[in-house]
Scaffold this active site. Structure first.
Site, mmCIF file in Angstrom:
data_model
loop_
_atom_site.group_PDB
_atom_site.id
_atom_site.type_symbol
_atom_site.label_atom_id
_atom_site.label_comp_id
_atom_site.label_asym_id
_atom_site.label_seq_id
_atom_site.Cartn_x
_atom_site.Cartn_y
_atom_site.Cartn_z
ATOM 1 N N PRO A 2 45.189 41.863 77.449
ATOM 2 C CG PRO A 2 45.785 40.171 78.924
ATOM 3 C CD PRO A 2 46.223 40.867 77.686
ATOM 4 C CD GLU A 3 43.773 47.552 77.312
ATOM 5 O OE1 GLU A 3 44.234 48.208 78.270
ATOM 6 O OE2 GLU A 3 44.198 47.658 76.155
#
Ligand SMILES: [Zn+2]
Length: 271
Positions: A2-3
């Site tokens: 997840p960014e």
């Protein structure tokens, strides 16, 4: 992984279900995360009201009446808001049961995520204290970037990714922002003019804002933060498009490797 946009999308998705709710119960099914979940946390947190859900870099901050739960999704973590009786699946680590009858569930197959509790100001927590400015916040501007890049021999893409200058700009978003700013990823950071820095700051903000909006369109009451940029993938100009024609000038997109990470650029649009 997840960014920042996925974490922000998660924040928005869970905030409306959590804010104002009281925590009825904490169920820790498997506390073996990056750091073991404090066995005393459940008792401390139970009964407290959730005041707000905030984000700092890729940390989610659940602000409670007397402290803050600091969550990180690690490599593979995801949060869902579900009815509290929903059957457990493999890798469901913990659940916060709310007075609404729903619960917040953390699933994390690879266990690099974390769940910590602090009574102190979370900004002063050891994990958060030294973080670089937020890319969408007021401290990340052209003058700041120009001063930080000056005399640096490192490539501009690596400077964006290393986390010391700005936090939470991942590989996809760095490549896309450099395309929009018309700067090649391998350009030496020290060679950026103030004008380049202005375009780059604007591009970083625009790309992240677009990605957050795209994530938001797929969102209902849960978020699968699986590292997939969701609908944003259709809007990419260079990332993973090596050999395909530039969407602006039709020149084939090139790929290069910088510090073991793939970079993509248009040799005609970027210099
Ligand atoms: Zn081009």
């Amino acid at each position: 992984m997840p960014e920042l946009p996925e974490v922000e999308t998660t924040r928005r998705g869970i905030a409306r279900h959590l804010t104002g709710r009281r925590i009825r119960e904490v169920r820790v099914h498997d506390g073996r995360l990056r750091w073991p979940v404090d066995p005393g946390m459940a008792a401390t947190v139970t009964g407290q009201r959730l005041l707000a859900v905030q984000r700092r870099a890729k940390y989610l901050l659940l602000r409670l009446e007397r402290g803050t739960i600091i969550l990180h999704l690690g490599m593979s973590g995801s949060l869902r808001v579900l009815p509290q009786a929903t059957r457990r699946l493999a890798h469901d680590h913990l659940e916060l049961v709310l007075d609404s009858g729903q619960m917040l569930r953390l699933n994390d197959p690879r266990r690099f995520g974390s769940c910590l509790y602090t009574k102190a100001d979370p900004a002063e927590h050891a994990l958060l204290r030294k973080l670089a400015p937020e890319p969408l916040g007021p401290d990340f501007d052209a003058a700041y970037l120009h001063a930080a890049a000056r005399r640096r021999r490192v490539a501009v893409k690596q400077l964006l990714l290393n986390g010391q200058l700005v936090t939470g700009v991942g590989n996809i978003y760095a490549s896309e922002a450099l395309f929009r700013a018309r700067i090649r990823p391998q350009r030496r950071a020290g060679r950026l003019s103030l004008g380049d820095c202005q375009r780059l700051v604007r591009a970083v903000r625009a790309v992240l804002a677009l990605a957050i909006r795209a994530g938001g369109t797929t969102l209902r009451d849960y978020v699968g933060a699986d590292g997939n940029p969701g609908q944003f993938r259709q809007k990419l100009y260079v990332y993973e498009r090596a050999g395909r024609p530039c969407r602006v000038c039709r020149t084939p997109i090139r790929k290069l490797t910088q510090a073991q990470r793939s970079s993509y650029y248009c040799p005609s649009c970027q210099s």
